[in-house]
Design a protein around this motif. Structure first.
Motif, PDB file in Angstrom:
ATOM      1  N   LEU A 284      43.957  93.924  48.726  1.00 15.74           N
ATOM      2  CA  LEU A 284      45.286  94.028  48.092  1.00 15.74           C
ATOM      3  C   LEU A 284      46.101  92.759  48.318  1.00 15.74           C
ATOM      4  N   LYS A 285      46.055  92.244  49.539  1.00 14.70           N
ATOM      5  CA  LYS A 285      46.849  91.070  49.892  1.00 14.70           C
ATOM      6  C   LYS A 285      46.459  89.844  49.065  1.00 14.70           C
ATOM      7  N   TYR A 286      45.157  89.677  48.805  1.00 19.96           N
ATOM      8  CA  TYR A 286      44.683  88.469  48.144  1.00 19.96           C
ATOM      9  C   TYR A 286      44.296  88.668  46.682  1.00 19.96           C
ATOM     10  N   SER A 287      44.491  89.860  46.150  1.00 16.37           N
ATOM     11  CA  SER A 287      44.119  90.135  44.760  1.00 16.37           C
ATOM     12  C   SER A 287      45.102  89.486  43.797  1.00 16.37           C
ATOM     13  N   SER A 288      44.574  88.863  42.757  1.00 17.14           N
ATOM     14  CA  SER A 288      45.450  88.215  41.772  1.00 17.14           C
ATOM     15  C   SER A 288      46.164  89.235  40.897  1.00 17.14           C
ATOM     16  N   ASP A 289      45.594  90.433  40.747  1.00 18.97           N
ATOM     17  CA  ASP A 289      46.236  91.459  39.913  1.00 18.97           C
ATOM     18  C   ASP A 289      46.746  92.656  40.729  1.00 18.97           C
ATOM     19  N   LYS A 290      46.681  92.541  42.070  1.00 16.36           N
ATOM     20  CA  LYS A 290      47.151  93.589  42.988  1.00 16.36           C
ATOM     21  C   LYS A 290      46.445  94.924  42.769  1.00 16.36           C
ATOM     22  N   LYS A 291      45.181  94.839  42.356  1.00 14.88           N
ATOM     23  CA  LYS A 291      44.340  96.031  42.162  1.00 14.88           C
ATOM     24  C   LYS A 291      43.073  95.873  42.995  1.00 14.88           C
ATOM     25  N   VAL A 292      42.546  97.008  43.440  1.00 13.19           N
ATOM     26  CA  VAL A 292      41.333  97.028  44.244  1.00 13.19           C
ATOM     27  C   VAL A 292      40.414  98.123  43.715  1.00 13.19           C
ATOM     28  N   ARG A 293      39.132  97.845  43.762  1.00 16.34           N
ATOM     29  CA  ARG A 293      38.136  98.835  43.348  1.00 16.34           C
ATOM     30  C   ARG A 293      37.196  99.083  44.518  1.00 16.34           C
ATOM     31  N   ILE A 294      36.974 100.353  44.831  1.00 10.78           N
ATOM     32  CA  ILE A 294      36.056 100.746  45.895  1.00 10.78           C
ATOM     33  C   ILE A 294      34.816 101.330  45.236  1.00 10.78           C
ATOM     34  N   ILE A 295      33.663 100.811  45.620  1.00 13.61           N
ATOM     35  CA  ILE A 295      32.399 101.243  45.038  1.00 13.61           C
ATOM     36  C   ILE A 295      31.507 101.735  46.182  1.00 13.61           C
ATOM     37  N   CYS A 296      30.947 102.922  46.027  1.00 12.36           N
ATOM     38  CA  CYS A 296      30.056 103.451  47.065  1.00 12.36           C
ATOM     39  C   CYS A 296      28.793 104.003  46.420  1.00 12.36           C
ATOM     40  N   ASP A 297      27.653 103.631  46.998  1.00  8.07           N
ATOM     41  CA  ASP A 297      26.388 104.247  46.613  1.00  8.07           C
ATOM     42  C   ASP A 297      25.681 104.657  47.904  1.00  8.07           C
ATOM     43  N   GLU A 298      24.417 105.018  47.820  1.00 11.65           N
ATOM     44  CA  GLU A 298      23.735 105.535  49.013  1.00 11.65           C
ATOM     45  C   GLU A 298      23.459 104.457  50.058  1.00 11.65           C
ATOM     46  N   ASN A 299      23.577 103.171  49.690  1.00 11.26           N
ATOM     47  CA  ASN A 299      23.237 102.082  50.604  1.00 11.26           C
ATOM     48  C   ASN A 299      24.417 101.305  51.158  1.00 11.26           C
ATOM     49  N   LYS A 300      25.542 101.341  50.439  1.00 11.92           N
ATOM     50  CA  LYS A 300      26.652 100.478  50.860  1.00 11.92           C
ATOM     51  C   LYS A 300      27.961 100.938  50.243  1.00 11.92           C
ATOM     52  N   VAL A 301      29.028 100.397  50.820  1.00 11.56           N
ATOM     53  CA  VAL A 301      30.358 100.536  50.235  1.00 11.56           C
ATOM     54  C   VAL A 301      30.880  99.123  50.019  1.00 11.56           C
ATOM     55  N   SER A 302      31.457  98.885  48.829  1.00  6.87           N
ATOM     56  CA  SER A 302      32.008  97.575  48.506  1.00  6.87           C
ATOM     57  C   SER A 302      33.463  97.721  48.115  1.00  6.87           C
ATOM     58  N   VAL A 303      34.239  96.733  48.485  1.00  6.85           N
ATOM     59  CA  VAL A 303      35.639  96.653  48.066  1.00  6.85           C
ATOM     60  C   VAL A 303      35.754  95.391  47.234  1.00  6.85           C
ATOM     61  N   ALA A 304      36.202  95.560  45.986  1.00 13.52           N
ATOM     62  CA  ALA A 304      36.253  94.453  45.032  1.00 13.52           C
ATOM     63  C   ALA A 304      37.685  94.164  44.623  1.00 13.52           C
ATOM     64  N   ASN A 305      37.979  92.888  44.447  1.00 14.58           N
ATOM     65  CA  ASN A 305      39.293  92.473  43.954  1.00 14.58           C
ATOM     66  C   ASN A 305      39.152  91.155  43.194  1.00 14.58           C
TER      67      ASN A 305
ATOM     68  N   ARG B 202      25.325  95.631  58.003  1.00 14.12           N
ATOM     69  CA  ARG B 202      25.523  94.245  57.565  1.00 14.12           C
ATOM     70  C   ARG B 202      26.841  94.150  56.803  1.00 14.12           C
ATOM     71  N   PHE B 203      27.557  93.069  57.037  1.00 14.41           N
ATOM     72  CA  PHE B 203      28.795  92.786  56.323  1.00 14.41           C
ATOM     73  C   PHE B 203      28.500  91.609  55.409  1.00 14.41           C
ATOM     74  N   GLU B 204      28.545  91.848  54.098  1.00 16.41           N
ATOM     75  CA  GLU B 204      28.146  90.830  53.131  1.00 16.41           C
ATOM     76  C   GLU B 204      29.273  90.527  52.151  1.00 16.41           C
TER      77      GLU B 204
ATOM     78  N   SER C  48      31.138  93.824  51.104  1.00 18.30           N
ATOM     79  CA  SER C  48      30.301  95.020  51.224  1.00 18.30           C
ATOM     80  C   SER C  48      29.875  95.288  52.653  1.00 18.30           C
ATOM     81  N   ILE C  49      29.886  96.562  53.003  1.00 12.51           N
ATOM     82  CA  ILE C  49      29.308  97.032  54.257  1.00 12.51           C
ATOM     83  C   ILE C  49      28.030  97.756  53.865  1.00 12.51           C
ATOM     84  N   VAL C  50      26.911  97.185  54.287  1.00  7.76           N
ATOM     85  CA  VAL C  50      25.601  97.726  53.934  1.00  7.76           C
ATOM     86  C   VAL C  50      25.099  98.552  55.116  1.00  7.76           C
ATOM     87  N   PHE C  51      24.941  99.862  54.891  1.00  4.64           N
ATOM     88  CA  PHE C  51      24.503 100.743  55.980  1.00  4.64           C
ATOM     89  C   PHE C  51      23.064 101.176  55.848  1.00  4.64           C
ATOM     90  N   SER C  52      22.381 100.829  54.779  1.00  2.00           N
ATOM     91  CA  SER C  52      20.949 101.111  54.644  1.00  2.00           C
ATOM     92  C   SER C  52      20.210  99.790  54.476  1.00  2.00           C
TER      93      SER C  52
END
Length: 179
Positions: A92-113, A157-159, A170-174
């Motif tokens: 949120l702090k560094y997003s150019s449009d002040k929007k964030v997207r959270i994506i989760c699947d069976e292997n990882k969670v990603s936060v996109a901006n 893993r933090f990628e 992304s935080i990769v847990f698998s």
């Protein structure tokens, strides 16, 4: 006497209590005196905790979720929620449009901006107290460092990836290739 002021003060003190508890966890984490309490949690439950911790009145306007799979993750609930909260706060702090997207699947969670590419390597920003001197955003430069340390404790893993003007943290847990 003023009810509006009373509500504001209660909110301020609740926020202060959350911040003090976060700093206490961070101090324990950095001093290696924190004992992890691993249990299985659905990502959606962790995200609800993060939503409560963030105290954002306009969460649904700022943050969208794409939960392809409500992964069950073996984590220390409080610490992992803190890592996700820090990812969202940074996004949120560094997003150019002040929007964030959270994506989760069976292997990882990603936060996109959306935003400009990082000026230096991802490894550089994972160090403690690292911030660009000329940036307007405030903070101590500990967000990515804390996330990285929490990932290490969980053996995750933090990628980072940057593609088409979007950051993906992304935080990769698998393990790669695992289902």
């Amino acid at each position: 006497e003023d009810e509006t002021q009373k509500v504001r003060l209660v909110n301020v003190f609740e926020r202060l209590e959350i911040l003090i508890n976060e700093f206490a966890k961070i101090e324990q984490l950095l001093s290696k005196s924190y004992s992890l309490n691993y249990q299985d949690y659905h990502f959606s439950l962790i995200l609800e905790q993060v939503k409560d911790m963030s105290m954002l009145d306009n969460w649904d306007e700022l943050i969208s979720t794409d939960i392809e799979c409500d992964a069950v993750i073996n984590v220390d609930f409080g610490l992992f929620a803190l890592a996700i909260k820090n990812l969202i706060d940074n996004a949120l702090k560094y997003s150019s449009d002040k929007k964030v997207r959270i994506i989760c699947d069976e292997n990882k969670v990603s936060v996109a901006n959306r935003g400009a590419a990082l000026a230096k390597s991802f490894e550089h920003y994972k160090q403690a107290f690292i911030r660009n001197k000329d940036e307007k955003a405030t903070g101590m430069g500990l967000g990515l460092y804390i996330i990285d340390k929490i990932c290490e404790l969980h053996k995750f893993r933090f990628e980072y990836n940057y593609s088409d003007g979007t950051h993906y943290f992304s935080i990769v847990f698998s393990p790669k290739g695992a289902i």
